[in-house]
Design a protein around this motif. Structure first.
Motif, PDB file in Angstrom:
ATOM      1  N   SER A 218       1.125  -1.275   0.282  1.00 23.76           N
ATOM      2  CA  SER A 218       0.276  -0.011  -0.045  1.00 23.76           C
ATOM      3  C   SER A 218       1.303   1.446   0.129  1.00 23.76           C
ATOM      4  O   SER A 218       1.622   1.288   0.776  1.00 23.76           O
ATOM      5  CB  SER A 218      -1.086   0.040   1.028  1.00 23.76           C
ATOM      6  N   TYR A 219       0.236   2.237  -1.439  1.00 27.69           N
ATOM      7  CA  TYR A 219       1.454   3.593  -0.924  1.00 27.69           C
ATOM      8  C   TYR A 219       1.611   4.391   0.777  1.00 27.69           C
ATOM      9  O   TYR A 219       2.364   5.077   1.525  1.00 27.69           O
ATOM     10  CB  TYR A 219       0.685   4.463  -1.363  1.00 27.69           C
ATOM     11  N   LEU A 220       0.677   3.049   1.767  1.00 31.09           N
ATOM     12  CA  LEU A 220       0.775   3.918   2.899  1.00 31.09           C
ATOM     13  C   LEU A 220       1.765   2.532   3.749  1.00 31.09           C
ATOM     14  O   LEU A 220       2.183   3.435   5.551  1.00 31.09           O
ATOM     15  CB  LEU A 220      -0.816   3.561   4.028  1.00 31.09           C
ATOM     16  N   ALA A 221       3.192   1.961   3.530  1.00 32.71           N
ATOM     17  CA  ALA A 221       3.684   1.542   4.010  1.00 32.71           C
ATOM     18  C   ALA A 221       4.526   0.900   2.853  1.00 32.71           C
ATOM     19  O   ALA A 221       4.708   0.573   1.532  1.00 32.71           O
ATOM     20  CB  ALA A 221       3.375  -0.271   4.842  1.00 32.71           C
ATOM     21  N   GLN A 222       6.577   1.395   3.257  1.00 33.45           N
ATOM     22  CA  GLN A 222       6.860   0.676   2.254  1.00 33.45           C
ATOM     23  C   GLN A 222       8.081   0.064   3.099  1.00 33.45           C
ATOM     24  O   GLN A 222       8.420   0.107   4.930  1.00 33.45           O
ATOM     25  CB  GLN A 222       8.153   1.749   2.597  1.00 33.45           C
ATOM     26  N   TRP A 223       7.952  -1.073   2.850  1.00 31.25           N
ATOM     27  CA  TRP A 223       9.656  -2.412   3.598  1.00 31.25           C
ATOM     28  C   TRP A 223      10.520  -2.349   2.305  1.00 31.25           C
ATOM     29  O   TRP A 223      12.014  -1.928   3.379  1.00 31.25           O
ATOM     30  CB  TRP A 223       9.083  -4.017   2.811  1.00 31.25           C
ATOM     31  N   HIS A 224      11.138  -2.187   1.554  1.00 30.33           N
ATOM     32  CA  HIS A 224      12.498  -2.226   1.079  1.00 30.33           C
ATOM     33  C   HIS A 224      12.557  -0.452   0.295  1.00 30.33           C
ATOM     34  O   HIS A 224      11.669   0.574  -0.140  1.00 30.33           O
ATOM     35  CB  HIS A 224      12.125  -2.716  -0.480  1.00 30.33           C
ATOM     36  N   LYS A 225      13.794  -0.272   0.506  1.00 35.47           N
ATOM     37  CA  LYS A 225      14.205   0.888  -0.028  1.00 35.47           C
ATOM     38  C   LYS A 225      14.664   0.940  -2.342  1.00 35.47           C
ATOM     39  O   LYS A 225      15.303  -0.568  -2.184  1.00 35.47           O
ATOM     40  CB  LYS A 225      16.279   1.400   0.148  1.00 35.47           C
ATOM     41  N   LEU A 226      13.848   1.232  -2.482  1.00 29.12           N
ATOM     42  CA  LEU A 226      14.024   0.943  -4.101  1.00 29.12           C
ATOM     43  C   LEU A 226      15.131   1.841  -4.455  1.00 29.12           C
ATOM     44  O   LEU A 226      15.667   0.656  -5.578  1.00 29.12           O
ATOM     45  CB  LEU A 226      12.717   2.058  -4.714  1.00 29.12           C
ATOM     46  N   ASN A 227      16.333   2.896  -4.501  1.00 28.56           N
ATOM     47  CA  ASN A 227      18.057   2.810  -5.088  1.00 28.56           C
ATOM     48  C   ASN A 227      17.186   3.270  -6.449  1.00 28.56           C
ATOM     49  O   ASN A 227      18.185   2.087  -7.141  1.00 28.56           O
ATOM     50  CB  ASN A 227      18.316   1.930  -3.871  1.00 28.56           C
ATOM     51  N   VAL A 228      16.686   3.973  -6.679  1.00 32.04           N
ATOM     52  CA  VAL A 228      16.533   4.184  -8.258  1.00 32.04           C
ATOM     53  C   VAL A 228      16.665   5.568  -8.935  1.00 32.04           C
ATOM     54  O   VAL A 228      16.073   6.199  -7.807  1.00 32.04           O
ATOM     55  CB  VAL A 228      15.557   3.949  -9.362  1.00 32.04           C
ATOM     56  N   PRO A 229      17.129   6.144  -9.740  1.00 36.60           N
ATOM     57  CA  PRO A 229      17.661   7.723 -10.074  1.00 36.60           C
ATOM     58  C   PRO A 229      15.865   7.841  -9.871  1.00 36.60           C
ATOM     59  O   PRO A 229      14.796   7.033 -10.566  1.00 36.60           O
ATOM     60  CB  PRO A 229      18.351   7.819 -10.799  1.00 36.60           C
TER      61      PRO A 229
END
Length: 268
Positions: A218-229
Motif C-alpha cells: 500500500s502507498y501507506l507502508a514501505q518495506w524496501h528502499k528502491l534505490n533508483v534515480p
C-alpha cells in the motif's frame, strides 16, 4: 525493440480469484503477456546481465525500458487494487511499487531457501469484512516456460494466515507440502509475501529460467528502499509514476491527499 505502452483496461479480480487468493495466498495468471512484449522483456533481461552498457543509463533496471510495462500491466493492476488498496482516483494507484530484480537461473542452479515475509503489522496478510489486505505482495513474471517440478517458486499454501507456527520441517522445501506450478512463458504469479516460499533447482537443460520479481505494498507502508534515480521514474507515464510517490496518507496542513507524484513526493 520498441514496445507500444499498454492501454488495455485493467482486468477486475473475480470472486473466484478472491476465494483462492484468500485460501492459498497466491494466484497464477497463465500466458498474459503478448508475444512482442515477452520477447522485448527477455532481451532486456539478458542485456541487463551481459551488456548493460548497451542500454541508456535510465533503462539499466528491471523496472525500466520495456519492463516498466509490467508495473501496472492490466492483467495485474485490477487485482492489486482489490488486494492491496483501491485506487484513490482515476489518475493514481493505491499500490506502492516496492522493489524489482531480474533473474537468470541456469540448469542445476538453486534459488533462495524457504522463507517468508512479515506476519504482523501493515505488511502482513489480513481479511477484514470480506476485504483482502495483502500487505507486502510479490508478482513474479515468468519469461520462460516453467514445468511442474522443474523449478519455479513453490509456495506453502495457506501459510500466509496459519493459526499455528510453521513446523521446522516445513521451513524448508518439502514437495509434499509446497504447491508447485506449471505455466507458459509470459505468465504472472502473484502471492502474499507472508506465505512461505522457496526458489527450487532449475531442472530444464534446454532453457534458462528468466523472470522479473516485482514487489508491492500500500502507498501507506514501505518495506524496501528502491534505490533508483528519479530519471528512471520520469521516463514513465504520469499515472505509472504515482506508484512511486511518498509514503503518507494526507497532508492536513495543505489539505492534500497523497494521490500525486512529483519531485517533492518521491519514495525512491
Amino acid at each position: 525493440m520498441s514496445v507500444i505502452p499498454t492501454t488495455a483496461a485493467p482486468q477486475p479480480m473475480s470472486d473466484e480469484q478472491k476465494f483462492f487468493y484468500d485460501l492459498k495466498g497466491w494466484l497464477l495468471l497463465p500466458g498474459v503477456l503478448d508475444k512482442d512484449l515477452l520477447e522485448a522483456l527477455r532481451e532486456h533481461v539478458y542485456k541487463l546481465k551481459n551488456e548493460p552498457e548497451s542500454l541508456p543509463e535510465h533503462e539499466r533496471y528491471s523496472l525500466a525500458g520495456p519492463a516498466q510495462e509490467l508495473i501496472d500491466h492490466p492483467a495485474i493492476s485490477g487485482i492489486l487494487a482489490a488486494i492491496i488498496a483501491p485506487d484513490p482516483d482515476e489518475n493514481s494507484y493505491g499500490f506502492h511499487f516496492e522493489s524489482s530484480f531480474a533473474m537468470i537461473r541456469s540448469h542445476g542452479e538453486q534459488g533462495a531457501p524457504a522463507h517468508c515475509g512479515p506476519l504482523a503489522g501493515p505488511m502482513a496478510y489480513r481479511l477484514i469484512n470480506g476485504q483482502i489486505w495483502s500487505g507486502l505482495t510479490r508478482v513474479v513474471w515468468e519469461l520462460s516456460e516453467v514445468k511442474k517440478g522443474g523449478g519455479g517458486t513453490p509456495i506453502l499454501s495457506g501459510s500466509h494466515k496459519a493459526g499455528f507456527p510453521v513446523p521446522e520441517r516445513f521451513q524448508q522445501f518439502d514437495p509434499a507440502a509446497y504447491d508447485e506450478y506449471a505455466c507458459p512463458a509470459g505468465s504472472a504469479l502473484i502471492f502474499s509475501e507472508s506465505c512461505w516460499h522457496v526458489g527450487t533447482e532449475w531442472k530444464d537443460a534446454e532453457e534458462e529460467r528468466l523472470a522479473i520479481f516485482n514487489c508491492y505494498c500500500s502507498y501507506l507502508a514501505q518495506w524496501h528502499k528502491l534505490n533508483v534515480p528519479a530519471a528512471v521514474i520520469d521516463a514513465m507515464p504520469p499515472k505509472r509514476r504515482t506508484a512511486f510517490r511518498g509514503i503518507w496518507g494526507h497532508n492536513f496542513h495543505a489539505g492534500q491527499p497523497n494521490n500525486y507524484y512529483d519531485a517533492t513526493n518521491q519514495a525512491l
